[in-house]
Write a protein that holds these residues in place. Structure first.
Motif, short mmCIF file in Angstrom:
data_model
loop_
_atom_site.label_atom_id
_atom_site.label_comp_id
_atom_site.label_asym_id
_atom_site.label_seq_id
_atom_site.Cartn_x
_atom_site.Cartn_y
_atom_site.Cartn_z
N VAL B 4 0.86 -1.19 0.00
CA VAL B 4 0.00 0.00 0.00
C VAL B 4 0.90 1.24 0.00
O VAL B 4 1.80 1.36 0.83
N LEU B 5 0.63 2.12 -0.96
CA LEU B 5 1.47 3.31 -1.11
C LEU B 5 0.65 4.58 -0.95
O LEU B 5 -0.49 4.65 -1.43
N ASN B 6 1.24 5.57 -0.30
CA ASN B 6 0.58 6.86 -0.13
C ASN B 6 0.87 7.76 -1.33
O ASN B 6 2.03 7.99 -1.66
N GLN B 7 -0.19 8.27 -1.94
CA GLN B 7 -0.01 9.09 -3.13
C GLN B 7 0.60 10.46 -2.82
O GLN B 7 1.09 11.13 -3.72
N LYS B 8 0.53 10.86 -1.54
CA LYS B 8 1.16 12.14 -1.19
C LYS B 8 2.68 12.01 -1.29
O LYS B 8 3.38 12.96 -1.61
N ILE B 9 3.16 10.83 -1.00
CA ILE B 9 4.61 10.60 -1.05
C ILE B 9 5.02 10.15 -2.46
O ILE B 9 5.97 10.66 -3.04
N TYR B 10 4.29 9.19 -2.99
CA TYR B 10 4.59 8.67 -4.34
C TYR B 10 3.42 8.98 -5.27
O TYR B 10 2.39 8.31 -5.19
N PRO B 11 3.54 9.98 -6.15
CA PRO B 11 2.47 10.27 -7.10
C PRO B 11 2.20 9.09 -8.05
O PRO B 11 3.08 8.23 -8.22
N THR B 12 1.04 9.08 -8.66
CA THR B 12 0.64 7.97 -9.55
C THR B 12 1.69 7.73 -10.64
O THR B 12 2.00 6.59 -10.98
N GLU B 13 2.22 8.82 -11.19
CA GLU B 13 3.20 8.70 -12.28
C GLU B 13 4.44 7.93 -11.81
O GLU B 13 4.96 7.08 -12.54
N VAL B 14 4.86 8.22 -10.59
CA VAL B 14 6.05 7.55 -10.03
C VAL B 14 5.76 6.06 -9.83
O VAL B 14 6.59 5.20 -10.19
N ILE B 15 4.58 5.76 -9.30
CA ILE B 15 4.21 4.35 -9.05
C ILE B 15 4.15 3.59 -10.37
O ILE B 15 4.66 2.47 -10.48
N LEU B 16 3.56 4.21 -11.39
CA LEU B 16 3.46 3.55 -12.70
C LEU B 16 4.84 3.29 -13.29
O LEU B 16 5.09 2.21 -13.85
N ASN B 17 5.72 4.27 -13.17
CA ASN B 17 7.08 4.10 -13.70
C ASN B 17 7.82 2.97 -12.99
O ASN B 17 8.51 2.17 -13.64
N ALA B 18 7.65 2.90 -11.67
CA ALA B 18 8.33 1.85 -10.90
C ALA B 18 7.75 0.48 -11.27
O ALA B 18 8.50 -0.49 -11.44
N CYS B 19 6.43 0.41 -11.38
CA CYS B 19 5.78 -0.87 -11.73
C CYS B 19 6.25 -1.34 -13.11
O CYS B 19 6.42 -2.54 -13.34
N TYR B 20 6.42 -0.40 -14.02
CA TYR B 20 6.79 -0.74 -15.39
C TYR B 20 8.10 -1.53 -15.43
O TYR B 20 8.26 -2.41 -16.28
N MET B 21 9.00 -1.22 -14.50
CA MET B 21 10.29 -1.90 -14.46
C MET B 21 10.16 -3.37 -14.06
O MET B 21 11.06 -4.16 -14.30
N PHE B 22 9.03 -3.72 -13.42
CA PHE B 22 8.88 -5.09 -12.91
C PHE B 22 7.91 -5.94 -13.74
O PHE B 22 7.61 -7.06 -13.38
N LEU B 23 7.43 -5.37 -14.83
CA LEU B 23 6.43 -6.09 -15.65
C LEU B 23 7.00 -7.38 -16.24
O LEU B 23 6.24 -8.32 -16.50
N SER B 69 11.02 8.52 -7.93
CA SER B 69 10.63 9.77 -7.29
C SER B 69 11.67 10.85 -7.55
O SER B 69 11.33 12.00 -7.84
N LEU B 70 12.92 10.44 -7.43
CA LEU B 70 14.01 11.40 -7.65
C LEU B 70 13.99 11.91 -9.09
O LEU B 70 14.09 13.12 -9.34
N ARG B 71 13.83 10.98 -10.03
CA ARG B 71 13.78 11.36 -11.45
C ARG B 71 12.60 12.29 -11.72
O ARG B 71 12.70 13.25 -12.48
N TYR B 72 11.46 12.00 -11.09
CA TYR B 72 10.25 12.81 -11.25
C TYR B 72 10.50 14.23 -10.73
O TYR B 72 10.13 15.22 -11.37
N GLN B 73 11.17 14.29 -9.56
CA GLN B 73 11.47 15.58 -8.94
C GLN B 73 12.41 16.40 -9.83
O GLN B 73 12.17 17.58 -10.07
#
Lengths: 66, 136
Positions: B4-23, B69-73
């Motif tokens: 479970v991830l908090n969107q305040k810390i990890y925006p949807t875009e960040v979560i999607l990018n991270a998930c993409y690496m594990f597909l 997250s760092l890349r997004y920032q």
């Protein structure tokens, strides 16, 4: 008949449409709008593996939509 | 396995990018959590793996989240600069030297080939050896 629910706040409609088109040869599915969710109704007897591949495809397509 | 991830810390875009690496290694499904600001990530490995592997997968995923997250920032911080550079590159008018080249080109006919671009490779290099052999 199986249903897959994709949250509208996470997944993009464009990605779902693309996935439905990509998988139409392998499974007979239909995209429906259900409030805060998009529903993909799978009419054929698709295997769980295929459904999992479908959700992975949608995730990948959504990422590319960003 | 679910995270479970908090969107305040990890925006949807960040979560999607991270998930993409594990597909490639697992099936991933995202769901909106009970609280509006939470996203639940479900993992299912493609082949049967041990609990140790799942633990390492979870650790790798959290690391990837931080990386994304760092890349997004950084991308957000540099947005104006990138737009400025691209805008400058696209809208800079022609310099005088560029215009001179264009004017010189007007005198040339389409048949002319001053740089020898239209000559096939065989004519330029290939037949020489044959001719040399023939002369010998």
């Amino acid at each position: 008949m199986k249903k897959l629910a994709f949250s509208k706040s996470i997944y993009k409609k464009r990605a779902l449409v693309e996935a439905v088109n990509a998988f139409k040869e392998h499974m007979n599915c239909e995209l429906r709008d259900n409030g805060s969710y998009f529903e993909v109704v799978v009419n054929s007897n698709a295997e769980t593996l295929l459904m999992d591949e479908f959700s992975n495809y949608v995730l990948g397509a959504t990422k590319k939509c960003l | 396995m679910k995270i479970v991830l908090n969107q305040k810390i990890y925006p949807t875009e960040v979560i999607l990018n991270a998930c993409y690496m594990f597909l490639e290694n697992c099936f991933i499904f995202l769901e909106q959590g009970k609280k509006d600001e939470a996203i639940v990530v479900y993992f299912k490995t493609k082949k049967k793996k041990s609990a140790k592997f799942l633990k390492s997968l979870k650790d790798a995923f959290t690391n990837e989240l931080l990386h994304c997250s760092l890349r997004y920032q950084i991308s957000r911080n540099n947005k104006k600069l990138r737009e400025y550079i691209v805008g400058r590159a696209l809208y800079t008018p022609f310099s005088n030297s560029d215009l001179d080249i264009l004017e010189d080109d007007k005198e040339l006919d389409y048949v002319d080939d001053p740089l020898g671009i239209a000559i096939p490779w065989e004519d330029k290099f290939g037949k020489k050896k044959k001719n040399e052999k023939a002369s010998v």
